[in-house]
Design a protein around this motif. Structure first.
Motif, PDB file in Angstrom:
ATOM      1  N   MET A   1       0.841  -1.186   0.000  1.00  0.00           N
ATOM      2  CA  MET A   1       0.000   0.000   0.000  1.00  0.00           C
ATOM      3  C   MET A   1       0.884   1.246   0.000  1.00  0.00           C
ATOM      4  O   MET A   1       1.997   1.224   0.518  1.00  0.00           O
ATOM      5  CB  MET A   1      -0.898   0.012   1.239  1.00  0.00           C
ATOM      6  N   PHE A   2       0.339   2.306  -0.550  1.00  0.00           N
ATOM      7  CA  PHE A   2       1.079   3.565  -0.613  1.00  0.00           C
ATOM      8  C   PHE A   2       1.467   4.003   0.791  1.00  0.00           C
ATOM      9  O   PHE A   2       0.663   3.972   1.716  1.00  0.00           O
ATOM     10  CB  PHE A   2       0.217   4.629  -1.280  1.00  0.00           C
ATOM     11  N   GLY A   3       2.721   4.378   0.965  1.00  0.00           N
ATOM     12  CA  GLY A   3       3.203   4.867   2.251  1.00  0.00           C
ATOM     13  C   GLY A   3       3.775   3.796   3.153  1.00  0.00           C
ATOM     14  O   GLY A   3       4.375   4.115   4.173  1.00  0.00           O
ATOM     15  N   ASP A   4       3.582   2.515   2.836  1.00  0.00           N
ATOM     16  CA  ASP A   4       4.150   1.440   3.648  1.00  0.00           C
ATOM     17  C   ASP A   4       5.660   1.401   3.460  1.00  0.00           C
ATOM     18  O   ASP A   4       6.168   1.570   2.358  1.00  0.00           O
ATOM     19  CB  ASP A   4       3.580   0.078   3.252  1.00  0.00           C
ATOM     20  N   SER A   5       6.365   1.162   4.552  1.00  0.00           N
ATOM     21  CA  SER A   5       7.824   1.020   4.475  1.00  0.00           C
ATOM     22  C   SER A   5       8.160  -0.381   4.006  1.00  0.00           C
ATOM     23  O   SER A   5       7.513  -1.354   4.401  1.00  0.00           O
ATOM     24  CB  SER A   5       8.447   1.258   5.847  1.00  0.00           C
ATOM     25  N   LEU A   6       9.181  -0.482   3.145  1.00  0.00           N
ATOM     26  CA  LEU A   6       9.632  -1.772   2.637  1.00  0.00           C
ATOM     27  C   LEU A   6      11.124  -1.919   2.858  1.00  0.00           C
ATOM     28  O   LEU A   6      11.875  -0.943   2.794  1.00  0.00           O
ATOM     29  CB  LEU A   6       9.343  -1.897   1.144  1.00  0.00           C
ATOM     30  N   LEU A   7      11.544  -3.150   3.093  1.00  0.00           N
ATOM     31  CA  LEU A   7      12.967  -3.452   3.167  1.00  0.00           C
ATOM     32  C   LEU A   7      13.536  -3.447   1.753  1.00  0.00           C
ATOM     33  O   LEU A   7      12.803  -3.686   0.782  1.00  0.00           O
ATOM     34  CB  LEU A   7      13.185  -4.834   3.781  1.00  0.00           C
ATOM     35  N   PRO A   8      14.836  -3.184   1.597  1.00  0.00           N
ATOM     36  CA  PRO A   8      15.423  -3.226   0.254  1.00  0.00           C
ATOM     37  C   PRO A   8      15.171  -4.556  -0.453  1.00  0.00           C
ATOM     38  O   PRO A   8      14.929  -4.598  -1.658  1.00  0.00           O
ATOM     39  CB  PRO A   8      16.918  -2.994   0.505  1.00  0.00           C
ATOM     40  N   SER A   9      15.212  -5.662   0.278  1.00  0.00           N
ATOM     41  CA  SER A   9      14.970  -6.972  -0.339  1.00  0.00           C
ATOM     42  C   SER A   9      13.529  -7.076  -0.844  1.00  0.00           C
ATOM     43  O   SER A   9      13.274  -7.690  -1.884  1.00  0.00           O
ATOM     44  CB  SER A   9      15.264  -8.100   0.655  1.00  0.00           C
ATOM     45  N   GLU A  10      12.573  -6.482  -0.127  1.00  0.00           N
ATOM     46  CA  GLU A  10      11.181  -6.488  -0.579  1.00  0.00           C
ATOM     47  C   GLU A  10      11.025  -5.642  -1.842  1.00  0.00           C
ATOM     48  O   GLU A  10      10.294  -6.028  -2.761  1.00  0.00           O
ATOM     49  CB  GLU A  10      10.260  -5.955   0.524  1.00  0.00           C
ATOM     50  N   CYS A  11      11.708  -4.518  -1.892  1.00  0.00           N
ATOM     51  CA  CYS A  11      11.668  -3.668  -3.085  1.00  0.00           C
ATOM     52  C   CYS A  11      12.211  -4.432  -4.290  1.00  0.00           C
ATOM     53  O   CYS A  11      11.609  -4.395  -5.370  1.00  0.00           O
ATOM     54  CB  CYS A  11      12.487  -2.400  -2.867  1.00  0.00           C
ATOM     55  N   SER A  12      13.320  -5.111  -4.117  1.00  0.00           N
ATOM     56  CA  SER A  12      13.921  -5.876  -5.217  1.00  0.00           C
ATOM     57  C   SER A  12      12.985  -6.966  -5.703  1.00  0.00           C
ATOM     58  O   SER A  12      12.835  -7.182  -6.907  1.00  0.00           O
ATOM     59  CB  SER A  12      15.242  -6.510  -4.777  1.00  0.00           C
ATOM     60  N   LEU A  13      12.326  -7.652  -4.773  1.00  0.00           N
ATOM     61  CA  LEU A  13      11.401  -8.718  -5.145  1.00  0.00           C
ATOM     62  C   LEU A  13      10.220  -8.160  -5.944  1.00  0.00           C
ATOM     63  O   LEU A  13       9.827  -8.722  -6.968  1.00  0.00           O
ATOM     64  CB  LEU A  13      10.891  -9.434  -3.894  1.00  0.00           C
ATOM     65  N   ILE A  14       9.687  -7.028  -5.515  1.00  0.00           N
ATOM     66  CA  ILE A  14       8.559  -6.408  -6.224  1.00  0.00           C
ATOM     67  C   ILE A  14       8.974  -6.021  -7.638  1.00  0.00           C
ATOM     68  O   ILE A  14       8.249  -6.270  -8.607  1.00  0.00           O
ATOM     69  CB  ILE A  14       8.023  -5.185  -5.446  1.00  0.00           C
ATOM     70  N   VAL A  15      10.151  -5.424  -7.780  1.00  0.00           N
ATOM     71  CA  VAL A  15      10.621  -5.007  -9.108  1.00  0.00           C
ATOM     72  C   VAL A  15      10.836  -6.224 -10.001  1.00  0.00           C
ATOM     73  O   VAL A  15      10.451  -6.216 -11.172  1.00  0.00           O
ATOM     74  CB  VAL A  15      11.910  -4.160  -8.993  1.00  0.00           C
TER      75      VAL A  15
END
Length: 87
Positions: A1-15
């Protein structure tokens, strides 16, 4: 959801998962999911200087050229997207 904090590993997985979709530059609602990090006009100019053509003078690569809207192109994209959906 917009505004939720993500770990760098979560960002990489989403991308990585986003890259596997047929419409990787927009969400299901049509909102943009990415922002350009390069000057596309400058990049297009550099590519145009390369003059990537075959022996008959036809342009081989036109990835940054805007494609015209056509039913044929839309049909091809829809078929490609349908082929990616598991049965």
């Amino acid at each position: 959801m917009f505004g939720d904090s993500l770990l760098p590993s979560e960002c990489s997985l989403i991308v990585e998962e986003l890259k596997q979709t047929s419409l990787c530059f927009q969400c299901a609602h049509g909102r943009p999911t990415t922002a350009p990090l390069v000057n596309l006009e400058a990049l297009h100019g550099q590519i145009a200087k390369m003059q990537v053509r075959d022996d008959e003078g036809r342009e081989l690569w036109h990835g940054l050229c805007r494609q015209g809207v056509s039913l044929e192109r839309a049909s091809l994209r829809l078929r490609a997207a349908a082929d990616e959906i598991p049965s």
